[in-house]
Design an enzyme around this catalytic site. Structure first.
Site, PDB file in Angstrom:
ATOM      1  N   SER A 221       0.858  -1.187   0.000  1.00 20.64           N
ATOM      2  CA  SER A 221       0.000   0.000   0.000  1.00 20.64           C
ATOM      3  C   SER A 221       0.891   1.233   0.000  1.00 20.64           C
ATOM      4  CB  SER A 221      -0.942  -0.019   1.202  1.00 20.64           C
ATOM      5  OG  SER A 221      -0.225   0.062   2.402  1.00 20.64           O
ATOM      6  N   GLY A 223      -0.288   4.535   0.340  1.00 24.69           N
ATOM      7  CA  GLY A 223      -1.025   5.700   0.838  1.00 24.69           C
ATOM      8  C   GLY A 223      -1.709   6.453  -0.290  1.00 24.69           C
ATOM      9  N   ALA A 224      -1.487   7.764  -0.336  1.00 25.80           N
ATOM     10  CA  ALA A 224      -2.126   8.611  -1.349  1.00 25.80           C
ATOM     11  C   ALA A 224      -1.572   8.375  -2.747  1.00 25.80           C
ATOM     12  CB  ALA A 224      -1.969  10.073  -0.962  1.00 25.80           C
ATOM     13  N   GLY A 226      -1.541   5.261  -4.052  1.00 25.73           N
ATOM     14  CA  GLY A 226      -2.182   4.054  -4.567  1.00 25.73           C
ATOM     15  C   GLY A 226      -1.645   2.778  -3.966  1.00 25.73           C
ATOM     16  N   GLY A 252      -5.241   0.864   5.727  1.00 26.08           N
ATOM     17  CA  GLY A 252      -4.416  -0.332   5.527  1.00 26.08           C
ATOM     18  C   GLY A 252      -5.119  -1.582   6.048  1.00 26.08           C
ATOM     19  N   ASP A 253      -5.751  -1.474   7.210  1.00 20.31           N
ATOM     20  CA  ASP A 253      -6.486  -2.614   7.781  1.00 20.31           C
ATOM     21  C   ASP A 253      -7.624  -3.025   6.854  1.00 20.31           C
ATOM     22  OD1 ASP A 253      -4.840  -2.186   9.950  1.00 20.31           O
ATOM     23  OD2 ASP A 253      -6.349  -1.074  11.091  1.00 20.31           O
TER      24      ASP A 253
HETATM   25  N1  ATP Z   1      -5.244   9.955   0.580  1.00 20.28           N
HETATM   26  C1  ATP Z   1      -5.657   8.845  -0.045  1.00 20.28           C
HETATM   27  N2  ATP Z   1      -6.352   8.927  -1.220  1.00 20.28           N
HETATM   28  C2  ATP Z   1      -6.756   7.817  -1.855  1.00 20.28           C
HETATM   29  N3  ATP Z   1      -6.557   6.568  -1.409  1.00 20.28           N
HETATM   30  C3  ATP Z   1      -5.873   6.413  -0.253  1.00 20.28           C
HETATM   31  C4  ATP Z   1      -5.388   7.543   0.494  1.00 20.28           C
HETATM   32  N4  ATP Z   1      -4.762   7.093   1.597  1.00 20.28           N
HETATM   33  C5  ATP Z   1      -4.852   5.742   1.555  1.00 20.28           C
HETATM   34  N5  ATP Z   1      -5.511   5.328   0.454  1.00 20.28           N
HETATM   35  C6  ATP Z   1      -5.809   3.930   0.047  1.00 20.28           C
HETATM   36  O1  ATP Z   1      -5.681   3.107   1.191  1.00 20.28           O
HETATM   37  C7  ATP Z   1      -4.626   2.148   0.992  1.00 20.28           C
HETATM   38  C8  ATP Z   1      -3.940   1.847   2.319  1.00 20.28           C
HETATM   39  O2  ATP Z   1      -3.392   3.039   2.861  1.00 20.28           O
HETATM   40  P1  ATP Z   1      -1.916   3.138   3.495  1.00 20.28           P
HETATM   41  O3  ATP Z   1      -0.897   2.801   2.483  1.00 20.28           O
HETATM   42  O4  ATP Z   1      -1.845   4.478   4.135  1.00 20.28           O
HETATM   43  O5  ATP Z   1      -1.979   1.984   4.583  1.00 20.28           O
HETATM   44  P2  ATP Z   1      -1.067   1.762   5.882  1.00 20.28           P
HETATM   45  O6  ATP Z   1       0.201   2.553   5.751  1.00 20.28           O
HETATM   46  O7  ATP Z   1      -0.960   0.309   6.094  1.00 20.28           O
HETATM   47  O8  ATP Z   1      -1.961   2.415   6.981  1.00 20.28           O
HETATM   48  P3  ATP Z   1      -2.361   1.927   8.464  1.00 20.28           P
HETATM   49  O9  ATP Z   1      -1.491   0.753   8.815  1.00 20.28           O
HETATM   50  O10 ATP Z   1      -2.102   3.126   9.292  1.00 20.28           O
HETATM   51  O11 ATP Z   1      -3.804   1.581   8.374  1.00 20.28           O
HETATM   52  C9  ATP Z   1      -3.741   2.781  -0.088  1.00 20.28           C
HETATM   53  O12 ATP Z   1      -2.972   1.797  -0.767  1.00 20.28           O
HETATM   54  C10 ATP Z   1      -4.787   3.442  -0.972  1.00 20.28           C
HETATM   55  O13 ATP Z   1      -5.385   2.492  -1.823  1.00 20.28           O
HETATM   56 MG    MG Z   2      -0.502  -0.689   7.935  1.00 22.88          MG
END
Ligand code: ATP
Ligand code: MG
Length: 310
Positions: A221, A223-224, A226, A252-253
């Site tokens: 993942s 974040g923003a 993709g 992420g969860d």
């Molecule tokens: N600002 C955003 N705009 C669009 N999609 C987002 C955004 N933030 C997160 N996402 C979607 O959510 C998915 C997971 O987010 P992220 O990569 O932040 O997970 P993470 O770092 O495991 O977070 P956490 O462990 O804190 O829940 C991303 O791959 C994307 O598809």
């Molecule tokens: Mg995570």
């Protein structure tokens, strides 16, 4: 049935102050409290996706009712090792003027060797009854650094597929037991690979190294920016959906829950990725870790686009 492990649950307490003063007196203008932790979040998202789920983990007697109530209300089953005392608190202080959140997380009460042995037996039982086990988040003090690795081996013997979403040594050790899928974010994958990963090609190379060690699927993942998903044959990238983001907490969860739901019903890499990205995106539309509605999920699902990465 999917089992989601919740070894280190938390009570998420958010205090809002009009303007935070470091070292000064801060008055609270509003506060809220909720049962949380990654395993709890994954369980609730699995319910939002209509999956049969059991949340297994440690819980503290003094604070158990709010967890049990929340899981029951969502229709999730649970199986806990009950420990004395209260669940740790993860405190979030929201500075309303600046829109900045300061987080203070307790590590939690150490679990005893007896409690750990009980937990292992619970996992052994659920590995036999479940087709998929999700292991996510931190572990309490007293849990060995290779505990996830031990549990993944135990699941493998019982024929239950594992999804691991953890960081640092928990992830590094866990990989040795070759879980079915891992879902690092960019930082976690960089930590694991020991180098910075600047573009999709570099992420793909790092994911393929992990796959050569026996993991079937690596979902990354971003974040923003993709997300990517990689297996032995294919690699896909999904750009972020253009969303009215309310909160990315728990995105992420939600991706983990979406992937678990889809792979558990036998979906292809592409279809599972679509479900994972849609669940993560829908989670961004709601406040905090509040589950999304079926309409929000379907809307996101229709909008997910993806392309092959080579
Ligand atoms: N600002 C955003 N705009 C669009 N999609 C987002 C955004 N933030 C997160 N996402 C979607 O959510 C998915 C997971 O987010 P992220 O990569 O932040 O997970 P993470 O770092 O495991 O977070 P956490 O462990 O804190 O829940 C991303 O791959 C994307 O598809
Ligand atoms: Mg995570």
């Amino acid at each position: 049935m999917i089992t989601a492990l919740s070894l280190n649950p938390s009570i998420d307490r958010t205090l809002t102050v009009p303007k935070f003063t470091y070292g000064g007196l801060n008055r609270v203008s509003s506060e809220k409290q909720d049962a949380g932790g990654k395993g709890i979040n994954v369980s609730l998202v699995l319910r939002a996706l209509n999956c049969d789920v059991c949340c297994a983990g440690f819980l503290h007697r003094e604070t158990s009712p709010i967890f049990a109530k929340k899981l029951s209300a969502a229709g999730a089953d649970y199986d806990f090792v009950f420990c004395p005392g209260a669940t740790r608190t993860n405190l979030k202080i929201l500075d309303a003027a600046a829109g900045i959140i300061t987080e203070i997380n307790q590590s939690g009460r150490p679990v005893s060797p007896e409690e750990l042995a009980q937990m292992t037996e619970i996992v052994r039982k659920h590995a036999q009854e479940s087709s998929m086990m999700v292991l996510s988040g931190s572990v309490p003090p007293g849990c060995p650094g290779d505990y996830y690795e031990q549990l993944i081996r135990l699941c493998r013997e019982a024929g239950c597929r594992c999804i691991l979403d953890a960081d640092g040594e928990k992830l590094a050790h866990g990989l040795k037991a070759a879980p079915f899928l891992i879902k690092p974010n960019r930082y976690e994958l960089e930590q694991l690979s020991g180098r910075s990963l600047k573009n999709r090609r570099e992420i793909l190379a790092a994911a393929r190294e992990i796959i050569s060690g026996g993991v079937s699927v690596v979902a990354v993942s971003l974040g923003a920016e993709g997300a990517m998903i990689v297996d032995k044959e294919n690699a896909l990238y999904a750009p972020p959906l253009p969303l009215q983001v309310n909160s990315t907490v728990g995105a992420g969860d939600s991706m983990v829950a979406g992937l678990a739901a889809a792979f558990d019903r036998g979906d292809s890499l592409e279809e599972a990725f679509r479900t994972g990205v849609a669940a993560a995106s829908a989670a961004c539309l709601t406040e905090g870790t509040q589950p999304f509605t079926p309409a929000q999920f379907e809307d996101c699902r229709r909008k997910v686009a993806m392309e092959y990465v080579r």
